[in-house]
Design a protein around this motif. Structure first.
Motif, PDB file in Angstrom:
ATOM      1  N   THR A 182       0.913  -1.326  -0.131  1.00  0.00           N
ATOM      2  CA  THR A 182      -0.049   0.020   0.015  1.00  0.00           C
ATOM      3  C   THR A 182       0.884   1.085   0.139  1.00  0.00           C
ATOM      4  OG1 THR A 182      -0.042   0.194   2.483  1.00  0.00           O
ATOM      5  CG2 THR A 182      -1.810  -1.134   1.294  1.00  0.00           C
ATOM      6  N   MET A 183       0.187   2.485  -0.184  1.00  0.00           N
ATOM      7  CA  MET A 183       0.898   3.701  -0.188  1.00  0.00           C
ATOM      8  C   MET A 183       1.658   3.830   1.152  1.00  0.00           C
ATOM      9  SD  MET A 183       1.796   6.568  -1.872  1.00  0.00           S
ATOM     10  CE  MET A 183       0.519   7.109  -2.885  1.00  0.00           C
ATOM     11  N   LYS A 184       1.019   3.463   2.240  1.00  0.00           N
ATOM     12  CA  LYS A 184       1.590   3.822   3.400  1.00  0.00           C
ATOM     13  C   LYS A 184       2.628   2.811   3.813  1.00  0.00           C
ATOM     14  CE  LYS A 184       0.308   3.556   8.451  1.00  0.00           C
ATOM     15  NZ  LYS A 184      -0.891   3.326   9.420  1.00  0.00           N
ATOM     16  N   GLU A 185       2.638   1.485   3.244  1.00  0.00           N
ATOM     17  CA  GLU A 185       3.740   0.508   3.574  1.00  0.00           C
ATOM     18  C   GLU A 185       4.842   0.906   2.664  1.00  0.00           C
ATOM     19  OE1 GLU A 185       0.998  -3.659   4.363  1.00  0.00           O
ATOM     20  OE2 GLU A 185       1.452  -3.005   2.191  1.00  0.00           O
ATOM     21  N   MET A 186       4.710   1.113   1.492  1.00  0.00           N
ATOM     22  CA  MET A 186       6.040   1.793   0.723  1.00  0.00           C
ATOM     23  C   MET A 186       6.715   2.810   1.278  1.00  0.00           C
ATOM     24  SD  MET A 186       7.608   1.097  -2.043  1.00  0.00           S
ATOM     25  CE  MET A 186       6.596  -0.220  -2.876  1.00  0.00           C
ATOM     26  N   LYS A 187       5.770   3.955   1.821  1.00  0.00           N
ATOM     27  CA  LYS A 187       6.627   5.142   2.477  1.00  0.00           C
ATOM     28  C   LYS A 187       7.204   4.486   3.634  1.00  0.00           C
ATOM     29  CE  LYS A 187       3.585   9.027   0.777  1.00  0.00           C
ATOM     30  NZ  LYS A 187       2.767   9.923   1.350  1.00  0.00           N
ATOM     31  N   LYS A 188       6.671   3.665   4.403  1.00  0.00           N
ATOM     32  CA  LYS A 188       7.423   3.213   5.716  1.00  0.00           C
ATOM     33  C   LYS A 188       8.628   2.600   5.369  1.00  0.00           C
ATOM     34  CE  LYS A 188       6.632   0.454   9.773  1.00  0.00           C
ATOM     35  NZ  LYS A 188       5.596  -0.475  10.446  1.00  0.00           N
ATOM     36  N   PHE A 189       8.759   1.708   4.267  1.00  0.00           N
ATOM     37  CA  PHE A 189       9.850   1.035   3.544  1.00  0.00           C
ATOM     38  C   PHE A 189      10.991   1.845   3.285  1.00  0.00           C
ATOM     39  CE2 PHE A 189      12.201  -0.409  -0.053  1.00  0.00           C
ATOM     40  CZ  PHE A 189      12.939  -1.735   0.429  1.00  0.00           C
ATOM     41  N   MET A 190      10.548   2.863   2.406  1.00  0.00           N
ATOM     42  CA  MET A 190      11.691   3.900   1.959  1.00  0.00           C
ATOM     43  C   MET A 190      12.060   4.657   3.123  1.00  0.00           C
ATOM     44  SD  MET A 190      11.427   3.638  -1.216  1.00  0.00           S
ATOM     45  CE  MET A 190      12.172   5.196  -1.674  1.00  0.00           C
ATOM     46  N   GLU A 191      11.350   4.948   3.983  1.00  0.00           N
ATOM     47  CA  GLU A 191      11.881   5.795   5.352  1.00  0.00           C
ATOM     48  C   GLU A 191      12.748   4.940   6.074  1.00  0.00           C
ATOM     49  OE1 GLU A 191      12.513   9.129   7.556  1.00  0.00           O
ATOM     50  OE2 GLU A 191      11.263   8.873   5.790  1.00  0.00           O
ATOM     51  N   GLY A 192      12.406   3.632   6.039  1.00  0.00           N
ATOM     52  CA  GLY A 192      13.283   2.666   6.979  1.00  0.00           C
ATOM     53  C   GLY A 192      14.563   2.508   6.323  1.00  0.00           C
ATOM     54  N   ILE A 193      14.812   2.467   5.015  1.00  0.00           N
ATOM     55  CA  ILE A 193      16.171   2.234   4.512  1.00  0.00           C
ATOM     56  C   ILE A 193      16.904   3.277   3.942  1.00  0.00           C
ATOM     57  CG2 ILE A 193      14.925   0.044   3.321  1.00  0.00           C
ATOM     58  CD1 ILE A 193      15.303   1.958   0.634  1.00  0.00           C
ATOM     59  N   LYS A 194      16.347   4.412   4.478  1.00  0.00           N
ATOM     60  CA  LYS A 194      17.239   5.889   4.185  1.00  0.00           C
ATOM     61  C   LYS A 194      18.514   5.972   4.820  1.00  0.00           C
ATOM     62  CE  LYS A 194      14.738   9.392   4.070  1.00  0.00           C
ATOM     63  NZ  LYS A 194      13.709  10.565   4.227  1.00  0.00           N
ATOM     64  N   THR A 195      18.535   5.202   6.125  1.00  0.00           N
ATOM     65  CA  THR A 195      19.841   5.442   6.838  1.00  0.00           C
ATOM     66  C   THR A 195      20.696   4.185   6.340  1.00  0.00           C
ATOM     67  OG1 THR A 195      18.911   4.429   8.668  1.00  0.00           O
ATOM     68  CG2 THR A 195      18.840   6.871   8.666  1.00  0.00           C
ATOM     69  N   GLU A 196      20.513   3.526   5.527  1.00  0.00           N
ATOM     70  CA  GLU A 196      21.264   2.197   5.190  1.00  0.00           C
ATOM     71  C   GLU A 196      21.566   2.341   3.572  1.00  0.00           C
ATOM     72  OE1 GLU A 196      19.460  -1.257   5.953  1.00  0.00           O
ATOM     73  OE2 GLU A 196      19.198  -0.919   8.407  1.00  0.00           O
ATOM     74  N   PRO A 197      22.519   1.521   3.338  1.00  0.00           N
ATOM     75  CA  PRO A 197      22.899   1.529   1.659  1.00  0.00           C
ATOM     76  C   PRO A 197      21.750   1.008   0.935  1.00  0.00           C
ATOM     77  CG  PRO A 197      24.633   0.784   3.351  1.00  0.00           C
ATOM     78  CD  PRO A 197      23.622   0.694   4.081  1.00  0.00           C
ATOM     79  N   HIS A 198      21.338   1.835  -0.075  1.00  0.00           N
ATOM     80  CA  HIS A 198      20.164   1.150  -0.797  1.00  0.00           C
ATOM     81  C   HIS A 198      20.377   1.862  -2.339  1.00  0.00           C
ATOM     82  CE1 HIS A 198      18.944   5.317   0.691  1.00  0.00           C
ATOM     83  NE2 HIS A 198      18.495   5.475  -0.388  1.00  0.00           N
ATOM     84  N   HIS A 199      19.275   1.513  -3.217  1.00  0.00           N
ATOM     85  CA  HIS A 199      19.602   1.860  -4.474  1.00  0.00           C
ATOM     86  C   HIS A 199      21.049   1.442  -4.973  1.00  0.00           C
ATOM     87  CE1 HIS A 199      16.243   5.068  -4.246  1.00  0.00           C
ATOM     88  NE2 HIS A 199      15.689   3.708  -4.540  1.00  0.00           N
TER      89      HIS A 199
END
Length: 218
Positions: free
Chosen positions: A56-73
């Motif tokens: 869901t939109m909420k789940e996707m935003k939560k996932f994006m926020e969670g990985i921000k401080t870790e290496p991603h993309h």
């Protein structure tokens, strides 16, 4: 991570239709979906990844926020070279990633003597990239691996069979590392010209020049 958007669209007169987008990067998908929601006509917005997992939109935003401080993309370019004369191999990998809203690049190469063919060197170069991802702390992410070896990439993605015992061992090592780190691999085959950085690192390794660097990109 790459996803596609799926939503129900309703006109002012009540006609409805289901739409699915092309695949795109997660952050871009959120921006597009939010803009569609603002029209007031987009309903039941979902994000679907390559494994058909839904968000869901909420789940996707939560996932994006969670990985921000870790290496991603994370994107890994790899290349290997083999010298028939002295039986040395040169391995090169370049890793691009994002962390804390900044972009970084790792460059790493290595010279090894245990290999026997150029294809083995290509596999070893990808494995070197995986070792660097483990040191970086990358885990449970989609990671794109880019190379110019059709043999390696088509064997890893299951398009081509592998009959050589040595290469099968490399496939086993790589898949075991994927499982250990929780990495879901995506592959891209490019020309040697577009894989120039990794190719140059492999050549430098063959010439005895060792490279290890991690820099922030402007």
């Amino acid at each position: 991570m790459k996803v596609r958007i799926e939503l129900s669209y309703k006109t002012p007169k009540g006609s409805e239709a289901l739409f699915t987008s092309d695949e795109m990067r997660d952050a871009h998908a959120i921006l597009i979906a939010e803009d569609l929601v603002k029209t007031g006509r987009a309903k039941q917005v979902m994000f679907i990844d390559r494994h058909e997992n839904t968000w869901t939109m909420k789940e996707m935003k939560k996932f994006m926020e969670g990985i921000k401080t870790e290496p991603h993309h994370v994107k890994v370019y790899f290349d290997g070279g083999f010298d028939l004369k002295d039986k040395n191999s040169g391995l090169g990998c370049v890793i691009y990633y994002e962390q804390n809203n900044k972009s970084y690049r790792i460059r790493r190469n290595a010279r090894v003597q245990e290999l026997n063919t150029n294809n083995e060197a290509e596999y070893a170069a990808l494995h070197l990239g995986l070792h660097e991802l483990e040191l970086l702390g990358v885990h449970h992410l989609h990671v794109t691996f880019v190379g110019d070896s059709k043999v390696v990439i088509n064997q890893l993605n299951g398009e081509w069979p592998c009959y050589e015992a040595e290469l099968s061992l490399w496939i086993d090592r790589i898949e075991a590392k994927f499982e250990k780190l929780g990495i879901t691999p995506e592959y891209e085959i490019v020309s040697r010209k577009l894989n120039r950085e990794a190719d140059h690192l492999a050549s430098q390794a063959l010439n005895g020049t060792e490279i290890t660097s991690n820099i922030e990109l402007s």
